[in-house]
Design a protein around this motif. Structure first.
Motif, mmCIF file in Angstrom:
data_model
loop_
_atom_site.group_PDB
_atom_site.id
_atom_site.type_symbol
_atom_site.label_atom_id
_atom_site.label_comp_id
_atom_site.label_asym_id
_atom_site.label_seq_id
_atom_site.Cartn_x
_atom_site.Cartn_y
_atom_site.Cartn_z
ATOM 1 N N ARG A 295 -2.591 -23.191 7.969
ATOM 2 C CA ARG A 295 -1.130 -23.301 7.924
ATOM 3 C C ARG A 295 -0.736 -24.042 6.657
ATOM 4 N N ARG B 167 2.799 -25.448 4.651
ATOM 5 C CA ARG B 167 4.251 -25.688 4.744
ATOM 6 C C ARG B 167 4.782 -25.985 3.354
ATOM 7 N N ASP C 71 6.297 -33.317 6.822
ATOM 8 C CA ASP C 71 5.315 -33.002 7.855
ATOM 9 C C ASP C 71 5.521 -31.571 8.323
ATOM 10 N N PHE C 72 4.789 -31.178 9.352
ATOM 11 C CA PHE C 72 4.900 -29.821 9.891
ATOM 12 C C PHE C 72 5.943 -29.714 10.999
ATOM 13 N N THR C 73 6.372 -30.840 11.537
ATOM 14 C CA THR C 73 7.204 -30.789 12.740
ATOM 15 C C THR C 73 8.685 -31.063 12.513
ATOM 16 N N THR D 33 6.894 -22.531 7.076
ATOM 17 C CA THR D 33 5.478 -22.669 7.411
ATOM 18 C C THR D 33 4.872 -21.282 7.486
#
Length: 156
Positions: A122, A124, A135-137, A145
């Motif tokens: 993954r 991003r 971050d990813f969230t 992403t």
């Protein structure tokens, strides 16, 4: 007393065997710099992009050494091909992925995040070469992403 001592010794022997097995299994995982090498195919993108995901389109990332190739293929023929270099920093949390793409118009640097989730990669990125995502969230309208799966058939 001897029977109890024998049981304790056996228990420690079993524990020692299990501990070394777990250590060997944990040590089997390759470093990220080795894991990333190969061909990855785009599986999904948070944001729809017809260039990358249209009918008959395959988007590939190929990593060899410190070089990468980004390619979009339509019905097997390359529509877009961009070469570049990349740098991984797996010591940071989240892990950092820096890439420099080069083409006829010069070069372009992108500062992204990456993570492995099982057999998936993954990445991003922020739109329009914005700053690296946090971050990813965290929700961010200007981030995307991309999820890639390893292509076991293709050779780099």
């Amino acid at each position: 007393m001897q029977l109890q001592t024998l049981r304790i010794r056996r228990m420690f022997a079993v524990f020692a065997c299990l501990s070394s097995t777990v250590a060997v299994a944990a040590g089997d995982e390759k470093p990220d710099a080795e894991r990333i090498v190969g061909v990855w195919v785009l599986e999904s993108s948070e944001k729809k992009n017809d260039l990358f995901e249209g009918d008959g389109v395959t988007t590939r990332l190929t990593f060899e050494g410190e070089r990468l190739e980004f390619a979009v293929l339509k019905d097997g023929g390359k529509v877009l091909q961009i070469a570049g270099s990349y740098f991984l920093d797996d010591k940071q949390t989240p892990k950092l992925f820096d890439l420099t793409l080069t083409g006829d118009g010069g070069s372009n640097s992108v500062y992204a995040l990456y993570e492995f989730q099982g057999d998936k990669l993954r990445i991003r990125v922020r739109d329009n070469n914005g700053p690296r995502p946090a971050d990813f969230t965290s929700p961010a309208a200007d981030c995307n992403t991309l999820t890639f799966r390893r292509d076991e058939v293709a050779k780099p």
